[in-house]
Design a protein around this motif. Structure first.
Motif, PDB file in Angstrom:
ATOM      1  N   PHE A 379       0.829  -1.205   0.000  1.00  0.00           N
ATOM      2  CA  PHE A 379       0.000   0.000   0.000  1.00  0.00           C
ATOM      3  C   PHE A 379       0.865   1.257   0.000  1.00  0.00           C
ATOM      4  CE2 PHE A 379      -2.798  -3.231   1.507  1.00  0.00           C
ATOM      5  CZ  PHE A 379      -4.086  -2.834   1.178  1.00  0.00           C
ATOM      6  N   VAL A 385      -1.669   5.741  -3.645  1.00  0.00           N
ATOM      7  CA  VAL A 385      -2.318   5.313  -2.403  1.00  0.00           C
ATOM      8  C   VAL A 385      -1.578   5.891  -1.204  1.00  0.00           C
ATOM      9  CG1 VAL A 385      -2.927   3.305  -1.005  1.00  0.00           C
ATOM     10  CG2 VAL A 385      -3.226   3.222  -3.470  1.00  0.00           C
ATOM     11  N   ASP A 386      -0.269   5.998  -1.353  1.00  0.00           N
ATOM     12  CA  ASP A 386       0.546   6.533  -0.262  1.00  0.00           C
ATOM     13  C   ASP A 386       0.172   7.974   0.072  1.00  0.00           C
ATOM     14  OD1 ASP A 386       2.776   6.138   1.585  1.00  0.00           O
ATOM     15  OD2 ASP A 386       3.793   7.670   0.393  1.00  0.00           O
ATOM     16  N   HIS A 388      -2.619   9.136   0.626  1.00  0.00           N
ATOM     17  CA  HIS A 388      -3.567   9.128   1.738  1.00  0.00           C
ATOM     18  C   HIS A 388      -2.986   8.517   3.020  1.00  0.00           C
ATOM     19  CE1 HIS A 388      -7.296   9.237   3.879  1.00  0.00           C
ATOM     20  NE2 HIS A 388      -7.262   7.937   4.088  1.00  0.00           N
ATOM     21  N   ILE A 389      -2.227   7.421   2.902  1.00  0.00           N
ATOM     22  CA  ILE A 389      -1.843   6.720   4.129  1.00  0.00           C
ATOM     23  C   ILE A 389      -0.453   7.067   4.637  1.00  0.00           C
ATOM     24  CG2 ILE A 389      -3.399   4.755   3.891  1.00  0.00           C
ATOM     25  CD1 ILE A 389      -1.218   3.241   2.555  1.00  0.00           C
ATOM     26  N   HIS A 390       0.316   7.819   3.859  1.00  0.00           N
ATOM     27  CA  HIS A 390       1.642   8.232   4.297  1.00  0.00           C
ATOM     28  C   HIS A 390       1.546   8.965   5.641  1.00  0.00           C
ATOM     29  CE1 HIS A 390       5.791   9.600   3.763  1.00  0.00           C
ATOM     30  NE2 HIS A 390       5.396  10.741   4.266  1.00  0.00           N
ATOM     31  N   ASP A 391       2.461   8.618   6.566  1.00  0.00           N
ATOM     32  CA  ASP A 391       2.491   9.259   7.883  1.00  0.00           C
ATOM     33  C   ASP A 391       1.179   9.146   8.654  1.00  0.00           C
ATOM     34  OD1 ASP A 391       5.082   9.926   8.432  1.00  0.00           O
ATOM     35  OD2 ASP A 391       5.005  11.869   7.447  1.00  0.00           O
ATOM     36  N   THR A 392       0.442   8.055   8.421  1.00  0.00           N
ATOM     37  CA  THR A 392      -0.722   7.777   9.256  1.00  0.00           C
ATOM     38  C   THR A 392      -0.431   6.509  10.055  1.00  0.00           C
ATOM     39  OG1 THR A 392      -1.776   6.315   7.674  1.00  0.00           O
ATOM     40  CG2 THR A 392      -2.283   8.652   7.473  1.00  0.00           C
ATOM     41  N   PHE A 394      -1.397   3.728   9.438  1.00  0.00           N
ATOM     42  CA  PHE A 394      -1.220   2.569   8.560  1.00  0.00           C
ATOM     43  C   PHE A 394       0.245   2.139   8.538  1.00  0.00           C
ATOM     44  CE2 PHE A 394      -1.407  -0.139   4.908  1.00  0.00           C
ATOM     45  CZ  PHE A 394      -2.725  -0.549   4.828  1.00  0.00           C
ATOM     46  N   MET A 452      -6.914   0.267  10.529  1.00  0.00           N
ATOM     47  CA  MET A 452      -8.172   0.996  10.369  1.00  0.00           C
ATOM     48  C   MET A 452      -7.994   2.481  10.696  1.00  0.00           C
ATOM     49  SD  MET A 452      -8.968  -2.231  10.689  1.00  0.00           S
ATOM     50  CE  MET A 452      -9.540  -2.924   9.163  1.00  0.00           C
ATOM     51  N   GLN A 455      -6.336   4.016   7.750  1.00  0.00           N
ATOM     52  CA  GLN A 455      -7.283   4.153   6.650  1.00  0.00           C
ATOM     53  C   GLN A 455      -8.171   5.372   6.857  1.00  0.00           C
ATOM     54  OE1 GLN A 455      -9.257   0.464   4.988  1.00  0.00           O
ATOM     55  NE2 GLN A 455     -10.993   1.394   6.014  1.00  0.00           N
ATOM     56  N   ALA A 456      -8.522   5.635   8.114  1.00  0.00           N
ATOM     57  CA  ALA A 456      -9.361   6.789   8.409  1.00  0.00           C
ATOM     58  C   ALA A 456      -8.579   8.099   8.305  1.00  0.00           C
ATOM     59  CB  ALA A 456      -9.958   6.664   9.807  1.00  0.00           C
ATOM     60  N   GLY A 457      -7.262   8.005   8.257  1.00  0.00           N
ATOM     61  CA  GLY A 457      -6.448   9.207   8.139  1.00  0.00           C
ATOM     62  C   GLY A 457      -5.840   9.688   9.448  1.00  0.00           C
ATOM     63  N   PRO A 459      -3.272  10.710  11.753  1.00  0.00           N
ATOM     64  CA  PRO A 459      -1.843  10.932  11.583  1.00  0.00           C
ATOM     65  C   PRO A 459      -1.049  10.201  12.660  1.00  0.00           C
ATOM     66  CG  PRO A 459      -3.038  13.019  11.615  1.00  0.00           C
ATOM     67  CD  PRO A 459      -3.983  11.960  12.077  1.00  0.00           C
TER      68      PRO A 459
ATOM     69  N   LEU B  29     -12.514   4.141   3.459  1.00  0.00           N
ATOM     70  CA  LEU B  29     -11.802   5.403   3.405  1.00  0.00           C
ATOM     71  C   LEU B  29     -12.759   6.550   3.708  1.00  0.00           C
ATOM     72  CD1 LEU B  29      -9.769   4.591   0.199  1.00  0.00           C
ATOM     73  CD2 LEU B  29      -8.789   5.016   2.442  1.00  0.00           C
ATOM     74  N   PRO B  30     -12.251   7.623   4.294  1.00  0.00           N
ATOM     75  CA  PRO B  30     -13.124   8.764   4.589  1.00  0.00           C
ATOM     76  C   PRO B  30     -13.702   9.337   3.291  1.00  0.00           C
ATOM     77  CG  PRO B  30     -10.808   9.264   5.061  1.00  0.00           C
ATOM     78  CD  PRO B  30     -10.887   7.819   4.761  1.00  0.00           C
ATOM     79  N   ILE B  40      -7.570   7.262  -6.578  1.00  0.00           N
ATOM     80  CA  ILE B  40      -6.750   6.812  -5.452  1.00  0.00           C
ATOM     81  C   ILE B  40      -7.507   5.761  -4.649  1.00  0.00           C
ATOM     82  CG2 ILE B  40      -5.771   7.536  -3.236  1.00  0.00           C
ATOM     83  CD1 ILE B  40      -5.044  10.168  -4.535  1.00  0.00           C
ATOM     84  N   TYR B  44      -6.599   1.870  -3.941  1.00  0.00           N
ATOM     85  CA  TYR B  44      -6.493   1.363  -2.579  1.00  0.00           C
ATOM     86  C   TYR B  44      -7.289   0.069  -2.437  1.00  0.00           C
ATOM     87  CZ  TYR B  44      -6.946   1.257   2.538  1.00  0.00           C
ATOM     88  OH  TYR B  44      -6.926   0.877   3.857  1.00  0.00           O
ATOM     89  N   ILE B  47      -5.647  -2.827  -4.359  1.00  0.00           N
ATOM     90  CA  ILE B  47      -4.542  -3.460  -3.621  1.00  0.00           C
ATOM     91  C   ILE B  47      -5.090  -4.246  -2.436  1.00  0.00           C
ATOM     92  CG2 ILE B  47      -2.430  -3.041  -2.304  1.00  0.00           C
ATOM     93  CD1 ILE B  47      -1.879  -0.674  -3.993  1.00  0.00           C
ATOM     94  N   GLN B 106      -0.386   1.924 -10.932  1.00  0.00           N
ATOM     95  CA  GLN B 106      -0.194   3.020  -9.986  1.00  0.00           C
ATOM     96  C   GLN B 106       0.502   4.194 -10.654  1.00  0.00           C
ATOM     97  OE1 GLN B 106      -1.082   3.011  -6.691  1.00  0.00           O
ATOM     98  NE2 GLN B 106      -1.952   0.979  -6.782  1.00  0.00           N
ATOM     99  N   PHE B 180      -2.164  17.965   5.061  1.00  0.00           N
ATOM    100  CA  PHE B 180      -2.948  16.763   4.833  1.00  0.00           C
ATOM    101  C   PHE B 180      -4.418  17.171   4.774  1.00  0.00           C
ATOM    102  CE2 PHE B 180      -4.027  12.327   6.848  1.00  0.00           C
ATOM    103  CZ  PHE B 180      -4.584  11.922   5.638  1.00  0.00           C
ATOM    104  N   ILE B 182      -7.665  15.605   4.302  1.00  0.00           N
ATOM    105  CA  ILE B 182      -8.113  14.215   4.321  1.00  0.00           C
ATOM    106  C   ILE B 182      -9.110  13.925   3.214  1.00  0.00           C
ATOM    107  CG2 ILE B 182      -9.324  12.466   5.707  1.00  0.00           C
ATOM    108  CD1 ILE B 182      -7.539  15.143   7.562  1.00  0.00           C
ATOM    109  N   LYS B 187      -1.751  15.257   0.283  1.00  0.00           N
ATOM    110  CA  LYS B 187      -0.741  15.309   1.326  1.00  0.00           C
ATOM    111  C   LYS B 187       0.542  15.797   0.693  1.00  0.00           C
ATOM    112  CE  LYS B 187      -0.763  12.273   4.678  1.00  0.00           C
ATOM    113  NZ  LYS B 187      -1.151  10.902   4.383  1.00  0.00           N
ATOM    114  N   ALA B 224       0.759  16.490   8.955  1.00  0.00           N
ATOM    115  CA  ALA B 224       1.167  15.087   8.938  1.00  0.00           C
ATOM    116  C   ALA B 224       2.675  14.906   9.059  1.00  0.00           C
ATOM    117  CB  ALA B 224       0.663  14.415   7.663  1.00  0.00           C
TER     118      ALA B 224
END
Ligand SMILES: [Cu+2]
Ligand SMILES: [Cu+2]
Lengths: 571, 296
Positions: A379, A385-386, A388-392, A394, A452, A455-457, A459, B29-30, B40, B44, B47, B106, B180, B182, B187, B224
């Protein structure tokens, strides 16, 4: 080689034997206990992190950032790396390749003792004015770039690493780096030069292979970290401006230098675990490791590719996005050797004759957790995709699945597996199973929900996300506060379960059942030495190697295993 | 209760809970309001499916092996095999192709979002100015230029129109931060010494979202990248407006700014900040601060 020099067989004083020892086994055990000591500090800090997240508004809020920084720093530099490449590399390399000791025994002792100045400096930083470093184990400048900025009329970033703590952190990390390099040089030389007769490279046990490859990684990677640390130190104390944007310094340069080492360091933290697990799985499946050579090639592939993927930590850093694309492709490719290794472990179990000993349970857990951690890595590797999930959370879930779920379970397994060789006694298996079950359950309950959160964000590296009592914080995380509390409770159970393990180690090393030479009926050379092996390991009779490392279930043998040094022609 | 059964049972529970949690619609996802966001999100979930299947298959093989190939007692031997060349090549090639495919798919989206930026004529541009623990925003005035007296400013709240390409220029005065957004799938780190930029196009206004998710709902901004002791408090909101409500906001803001003395703010943005010897706007532009001014 200096082997045997100064190793006369006269009785050594207690001090020479246990403290200032040059015996690789003693040094290995010293590393082990040092790491087990620090695991309580690192773990205690982790629980403080969890308390802060579960209950905002306490005194922990304002201390969160140094606690989090020190948790990462201590776990990486003083627990995981010392256990894998300090304890097991030292204890196992000479025993597994049939050497009497390391190539440079005194250098080896030096490498161990150098960890102490480094540890003391790191611990001292807790007590200096301004507190310990607080910008994460990554220590990104410019937050860390200048010491006491207020002297120039510039306000120090509040709570930033403006004080002495960050300076001490850099000095300490520099020393840790030196320890790594000194140790690694020794391991490489020992493997190249001191293998017993008949021990060709492709007869070496995979643990030794993995440590050999890890040592090469460390030799090439660590100098970059050490020089980066020196440059940042210079920025702080003598006013250079390598990373100071105000003087054309480059902020991103640090990130490049840091990750050029620290990505390979991730593999330093997992490759030896892979070797250990291969060893344990083959032994208790009573079956040769499936695809020995592909395993070696895969590990080498990981090491090689490991040097061209560091940019995946910097997809959102402002680095050229085209560069991000190439780093994504190399990162996807590095997943391949890891997948190959996983398939080979599964294939080793297939049609095996599996014994569910405590070390085996841990090794199985490693495979399972490494699959989860490996898959979640995809991911982050995927650049869009990163975003959204970078530095979260996840990523927090991901690397804890690799380093705790993976490496730590391998370490537990390894300690149980080689315990009889280290201490001449068996580890209590009832308590071993209890520790395993509690750890496995609560590890997953602690870290799985973090996917999870990510995924919700949510940080990472924030002291808290939503304060229910004061009704403030990130509103989108309000509904996840319950999950944060649940994780905290599970983390506490997980943490306290580790006391069982340590008590078991201590009790068993004193009172455990006496172990024979080869309690697991294993094939590699260390099991042909006494338990524990005497000084110089085989009393001068170096074994000769006749075959590969994993001859389990061979139709040639009477038993279901043929040790590497067994000469069947004589029998 | 043998060690085998306990281990297998735990792995089974992991498989069931893992699968359930990934399939659970409550955990998704939100909400997304960016034009490219669904791409995106789809990647996600794509994957998630691939890794979910890989997780399931490997674990089922693992569990089956543990159940089926338990130790058969003293004197028995396992199947004797050192490996299988074709099998090895087979799974290597298959996994390799799969990973390559993921990378290529990707890369296309990444290229679209990050490399090929939109070139819309009427782009709405905002300068984002972060400092420890605060988000500041500067908007062009009627003259269509930054740095003039009719600029509008806001703190914490980023106001943008709906259905228009928004481009943000990101600058930091002190340490690294990361913007960030959301719900906009944005980001981007703010790097002192350089200007980074991002774009998005919002498809939903805050009011529309509130009708859907409740009175208090907002598109939130998080920091973030660890930036110091107040990092967790560096929050903000994106207010997405319809055409009319955006015009109303602009009007209101102009009136507010006329009432208060803005010179402090403008000075900050124009490079005469107090308290910082390093002026961000100076070194971000062409003029460098004199060396002596910023030595420690
Ligand atoms: Cu990495
Ligand atoms: Cu920030």
């Amino acid at each position: 080689m200096s082997q045997g020099n100064g190793h006369d067989h006269h009785e050594m004083s207690f001090f020479r034997k246990y403290i200032w020892s040059t015996d690789h086994k003693t040094i290995g055990i010293q590393w082990l206990f040092t790491a087990l000591l620090f695991i309580f500090l690192g773990g205690g800090l982790a629980l403080m992190i969890r308390m802060s997240l579960a209950r905002p508004g306490s005194v922990l809020d304002s201390n969160y950032y140094w606690i989090m920084t020190m948790h990462g720093t201590i776990m990486i530099f003083f627990v995981i790396i010392p256990i894998l490449v300090g304890a097991f590399a030292n204890f196992l390399i000479p025993l597994q390749i049939g050497a009497e000791d390391m190539a440079f025994p005194r250098l080896n002792a030096l490498a161990y003792w150098m960890i102490w100045p480094s540890a003391i400096i790191m611990l001292a930083s807790f007590f200096v004015e301004g507190g310990a470093a607080s910008f994460g184990w990554t220590s990104y400048p410019p937050g860390t770039g200048t010491e006491v900025m207020s002297t120039s009329g510039m306000t120090a970033p509040s709570g930033g690493s403006g004080g002495l703590g960050q300076t001490l952190w850099l000095v300490s990390v520099f020393f840790v780096g030196m320890t790594s390099i000194v140790g690694a040089v020794n391991y490489v030389t020992t493997v190249v030069k001191l293998r017993a007769p008949g021990m060709t490279y492709f007869r070496m046990p995979l643990t030794t292979w993995s440590i050999f490859i890890t040592a090469i990684l460390a030799v090439f990677g660590t100098p970059v970290l050490a020089s980066g640390a020196l440059m940042l130190l210079a920025d702080r104390v003598i006013g250079t401006t390598f990373f100071q944007p105000s003087h054309d310094g480059n902020v991103l340069l640090w990130q490049h230098l840091f990750w050029f080492y620290s990505h390979p360091a991730v593999y330093i933290m997992v490759l030896p675990a892979m070797g250990i697990v291969s060893e344990i799985i083959s032994c208790f499946a009573r079956k040769p490791i499936f695809g020995y050579k592909p395993m070696v090639v895969a590990m080498s592939g990981i090491a090689g590719l490991g040097f061209i993927v560091w940019g995946h930590h910097m997809f959102m850093s402002g680095m050229n996005p085209v560069l991000g694309m190439t780093f994504m492709i190399s990162t996807m490719m590095i997943a391949l050797p890891s997948a190959i290794k996983t398939f080979n472990w599964l294939a080793t179990l297939w049609r095996g004759n599996i014994q569910f000993t405590v070390p085996m349970c841990h090794a199985i857990a490693f495979v399972s957790m490494f699959i989860v951690g490996g898959l979640s890595g995809i991911f982050m590797a995927a650049t869009p995709v990163d975003i959204h999930i970078h530095d979260t959370y996840f990523i927090v879930a991901h690397f804890h699945y690799v380093v705790f779920g993976g490496t730590m379970f391998a370490v537990f397994g390894a300690i149980c597996f080689w315990f009889p060789k280290m201490f001449g006694r068996m580890m209590n298996s009832a308590w071993g199973y209890i520790h395993f079950v509690v750890s496995f359950i609560f590890f997953n309950l602690t870290f799985f929900p973090m996917h999870m959160l990510g995924q919700a964000g949510h940080p990472r590296r924030i002291a808290w996300s939503y304060d229910v009592l004061k009704d403030q914080g990130y509103a989108f995380l309000k509904e996840y506060q319950g999950m944060n509390e649940f994780i905290t409770i599970c983390a506490f159970v997980l943490g306290f379960a580790q006391i069982i393990f340590v008590l078991n180690v201590i009790w068993s090393s004193l009172k455990g059942e006496k172990a024979e030479k080869n309690p697991w009926k294993a094939t590699t050379l260390e099991w042909s030495a006494a338990s524990p092996p005497p000084h110089l390991n085989w009393d001068g009779k170096i074994p000769t190697v006749h075959r590969g490392a994993y001859e389990y279930g061979s139709p040639e043998g009477k038993d279901d295993f043929i040790p590497q040094d067994a000469d069947l022609t004589k029998a | 209760m043998s060690a085998r059964n306990v281990t297998v049972a735990m792995l089974l529970v992991l498989v069931v809970l893992g699968t359930w949690s990934f399939l659970n619609p409550a955990w998704e996802l939100p909400p997304n309001i960016a034009t490219y966001g669904h791409k995106i999100d789809n990647l996600y979930y794509q994957i998630l499916w691939i890794t979910g299947i890989a997780f399931l298959v490997t674990h089922l093989v693992l569990i089956y092996s543990l159940l089926r190939f338990g130790h058969k007692g003293e004197g028995t031997k396992a199947h004797y095999s050192h490996g299988h060349h074709h099998l090895e090549t087979g799974w290597t090639v298959a996994t390799g192709l799969m990973l390559l495919w993921v990378a290529v798919v990707q890369a296309q989206t990444w290229n679209e979002i990050k490399v090929q930026e939109p070139t819309a004529e009427d782009m709405f541009e905002v300068q984002v100015f972060a400092k420890q623990f605060e988000w500041n925003f500067r908007y062009k005035g009627a003259d269509g230029q930054f740095g003039t007296s009719d600029d509008l400013y806001s703190t914490t709240e980023l106001h943008v129109p709906k259905d228009r390409v928004v481009r943000l220029y990101l600058r930091s005065l002190d340490v690294l931060h990361s913007l960030f957004l959301i719900n906009l799938r944005v980001k981007q780190d703010l790097v002192p010494g350089t200007t980074t930029r991002v774009w998005f196009n919002a498809m939903q206004t805050t009011d529309e979202a509130r009708a859907k998710y409740g009175e208090k709902f907002d598109f939130e901004i998080a920091c973030a990248e660890l930036c110091g002791i107040g990092h967790h408090a560096m929050r903000g909101k994106v207010k997405v407006h319809s055409k009319e409500s955006f015009a109303a906001w602009q009007k209101g803001r102009i009136a507010e700014q006329e009432e208060v003395d803005m010179s402090g703010v403008t000075n900050l943005w124009n490079g005469k900040p107090e308290g910082y010897s390093v002026s961000f706007w100076e070194y971000a532009g062409t003029i460098k601060p004199p060396r002596a001014e910023a030595t420690h």
